[in-house]
Design a protein around this motif. Structure first.
Motif, PDB file in Angstrom:
ATOM      1  N   GLY A 157       0.766  -1.231   0.000  1.00  0.00           N
ATOM      2  CA  GLY A 157       0.000   0.000   0.000  1.00  0.00           C
ATOM      3  C   GLY A 157       0.797   1.280   0.000  1.00  0.00           C
ATOM      4  O   GLY A 157       0.279   2.333   0.359  1.00  0.00           O
ATOM      5  N   THR A 158       2.045   1.235  -0.464  1.00  0.00           N
ATOM      6  CA  THR A 158       2.913   2.423  -0.398  1.00  0.00           C
ATOM      7  C   THR A 158       2.924   3.211  -1.710  1.00  0.00           C
ATOM      8  O   THR A 158       3.968   3.711  -2.131  1.00  0.00           O
ATOM      9  CB  THR A 158       4.351   2.023  -0.036  1.00  0.00           C
ATOM     10  N   SER A 159       1.778   3.346  -2.351  1.00  0.00           N
ATOM     11  CA  SER A 159       1.758   3.998  -3.670  1.00  0.00           C
ATOM     12  C   SER A 159       1.282   5.447  -3.605  1.00  0.00           C
ATOM     13  O   SER A 159       0.902   6.010  -4.631  1.00  0.00           O
ATOM     14  CB  SER A 159       0.844   3.205  -4.616  1.00  0.00           C
ATOM     15  N   PHE A 160       1.307   6.059  -2.444  1.00  0.00           N
ATOM     16  CA  PHE A 160       0.819   7.433  -2.292  1.00  0.00           C
ATOM     17  C   PHE A 160       1.500   8.390  -3.271  1.00  0.00           C
ATOM     18  O   PHE A 160       0.864   9.284  -3.824  1.00  0.00           O
ATOM     19  CB  PHE A 160       1.057   7.895  -0.850  1.00  0.00           C
TER      20      PHE A 160
ATOM     21  N   THR B  39      -5.971   6.361  -4.090  1.00  0.00           N
ATOM     22  CA  THR B  39      -4.948   6.513  -3.058  1.00  0.00           C
ATOM     23  C   THR B  39      -4.541   7.954  -2.846  1.00  0.00           C
ATOM     24  O   THR B  39      -4.553   8.474  -1.735  1.00  0.00           O
ATOM     25  CB  THR B  39      -3.701   5.672  -3.424  1.00  0.00           C
ATOM     26  N   SER B  40      -4.135   8.633  -3.920  1.00  0.00           N
ATOM     27  CA  SER B  40      -3.712  10.030  -3.846  1.00  0.00           C
ATOM     28  C   SER B  40      -3.886  10.648  -5.226  1.00  0.00           C
ATOM     29  O   SER B  40      -3.090  10.384  -6.128  1.00  0.00           O
ATOM     30  CB  SER B  40      -2.248  10.128  -3.403  1.00  0.00           C
ATOM     31  N   SER B  41      -4.904  11.465  -5.389  1.00  0.00           N
ATOM     32  CA  SER B  41      -5.175  12.009  -6.720  1.00  0.00           C
ATOM     33  C   SER B  41      -4.056  12.924  -7.193  1.00  0.00           C
ATOM     34  O   SER B  41      -3.892  13.136  -8.403  1.00  0.00           O
ATOM     35  CB  SER B  41      -6.510  12.757  -6.730  1.00  0.00           C
ATOM     36  N   ALA B  42      -3.260  13.479  -6.275  1.00  0.00           N
ATOM     37  CA  ALA B  42      -2.143  14.325  -6.694  1.00  0.00           C
ATOM     38  C   ALA B  42      -1.160  13.559  -7.566  1.00  0.00           C
ATOM     39  O   ALA B  42      -0.541  14.128  -8.470  1.00  0.00           O
ATOM     40  CB  ALA B  42      -1.423  14.897  -5.470  1.00  0.00           C
ATOM     41  N   SER B  43      -1.008  12.255  -7.311  1.00  0.00           N
ATOM     42  CA  SER B  43      -0.053  11.470  -8.092  1.00  0.00           C
ATOM     43  C   SER B  43      -0.585  11.102  -9.473  1.00  0.00           C
ATOM     44  O   SER B  43       0.128  10.478 -10.266  1.00  0.00           O
ATOM     45  CB  SER B  43       0.353  10.199  -7.325  1.00  0.00           C
ATOM     46  N   LEU B  44      -1.827  11.483  -9.797  1.00  0.00           N
ATOM     47  CA  LEU B  44      -2.322  11.291 -11.162  1.00  0.00           C
ATOM     48  C   LEU B  44      -1.458  12.050 -12.168  1.00  0.00           C
ATOM     49  O   LEU B  44      -1.359  11.653 -13.337  1.00  0.00           O
ATOM     50  CB  LEU B  44      -3.772  11.764 -11.277  1.00  0.00           C
ATOM     51  N   MET B  45      -0.827  13.150 -11.720  1.00  0.00           N
ATOM     52  CA  MET B  45       0.021  13.921 -12.624  1.00  0.00           C
ATOM     53  C   MET B  45       1.284  13.164 -13.021  1.00  0.00           C
ATOM     54  O   MET B  45       1.989  13.567 -13.944  1.00  0.00           O
ATOM     55  CB  MET B  45       0.410  15.255 -11.989  1.00  0.00           C
TER      56      MET B  45
END
Length: 330
Positions: free
Chosen positions: A43-46, A57-63
């Protein structure tokens, strides 16, 4: 910006650290939806999302996703005949923005019996359903911010309960583009008494991602309040066979590669992303933390990825689940 966010998180957490008399509460499992890839790294994909499942998980990482993508995921549990866990997501990536939508379901079959005669009656299906919509924005080339709105329906026979939750996330490249730091708040919002036991999760993460995506390592810490429970995990991903280096797949040059620089304007962010070589090969993953351990394996073939993960929840041999997933980019 980072100092302000950390200050807010520190104040938020300190309020609940003193509430020792509060009974333990645990997050609703469907709100922890992720991908097979992420589960293979405990689960460390933030910070290291590379497909549409980052919206969970973290929409910021969509970029950080290179192309528009679709992700499908199915979990096989020890009670696979009575429990069905599935999620799907889609993401569109623009020049300075990205948005995604995800759907998740967790359906359990409950056996009912006649209280007088003790004979089996009709099966009852109890379900949890999640719709997650997220978006991210590039403040600049190294800073991204994201937000999510999540609706949850808890269905049990004739009863339906509805909950609405929000996430905020922020990620920042430090030193070089390969090192990333991120913070986020998950699962705060409005809900009825059925959802009153939902924790709010405060997450901090640090990661290193090699520029060709052949190696990444990520550390993640989450505190859940008001239960004041902690989750610490470390995940590693590494390419063990690189198809690109073996020359199995040849990428076409971008249209502007052969033009003289003097007549060419600088390529846009979208053009740079489309020109970036996609990883192809076999990747291995491992993750460990205070909540368990996991192993994973993936096959990347240009725009397609097939994933597998085995998760040892709480290090118990009778609490093992398997995940199968696939991702398409286009």
């Amino acid at each position: 910006m980072i100092k302000k966010i950390f200050s807010i998180l520190l104040v938020y957490a300190s309020v609940f650290f003193g509430a020792e008399s509060i009974s333990s509460k645990h997050s609703l499992s469907i709100l922890e939806t992720s991908s097979t890839r992420s589960r293979g790294m405990m689960g460390t994909s933030f910070l290291i999302g590379n497909d549409s499942s980052a919206v969970f998980t973290s929409s910021a990482s969509l970029m950080g996703v290179l192309r528009d993508s679709i992700n499908l995921n199915y979990t096989i549990t020890s009670s696979m005949k009575d429990e069905y866990i599935f999620n799907a997501s889609y993401a569109h990536i623009g020049a300075s923005y990205a948005f995604g939508i995800g759907f998740a379901s967790e359906i359990n079959k409950i056996y009912s019996y006649d209280s007088v005669y003790g004979i089996k009656k009709n099966d009852i299906y109890s379900g949890l359903y999640l719709i997650n919509i997220g978006a991210s924005y590039a403040i600049n080339e190294s800073s991204f911010i994201g937000a999510n709105i999540k609706s949850v329906v808890n269905n049990s026979e004739k009863h339906n309960n509805f909950g609405l939750f929000f996430d905020l996330s922020y990620m920042q490249s430090i030193f070089t583009p390969s090192f990333k730091l991120g913070v986020g708040i998950k699962n705060f919002g409005f809900y009825d008494n059925v959802f009153a036991k939902i924790d709010t999760d405060i997450t901090a993460s640090l990661a290193y991602i090699k520029s060709d995506n052949s190696f990444s390592i990520s550390a993640q810490y989450t505190i859940s309040v008001p239960s004041v429970s902690h989750k610490v995990s470390l995940g590693i991903e590494a390419m063990i066979i690189d198809f690109n280096k073996l020359g199995l797949f040849k990428e076409k040059k971008a249209w502007y590669d052969d033009l003289p620089e003097s007549i060419l304007d600088a390529p846009s962010a979208v053009q740079k992303r489309l020109a970036q070589k996609l990883p192809s090969g076999i990747l291995a993953r491992a993750g460990i933390g205070n909540k368990g351990a996991s192993l994973g394996l993936s096959i990347y073939v240009k725009l397609f990825r097939l994933d597998y993960a085995v998760i040892f929840d709480n290090f118990k041999k009778d609490n093992i689940s398997h995940d199968i997933g696939m991702s398409f980019m286009f």
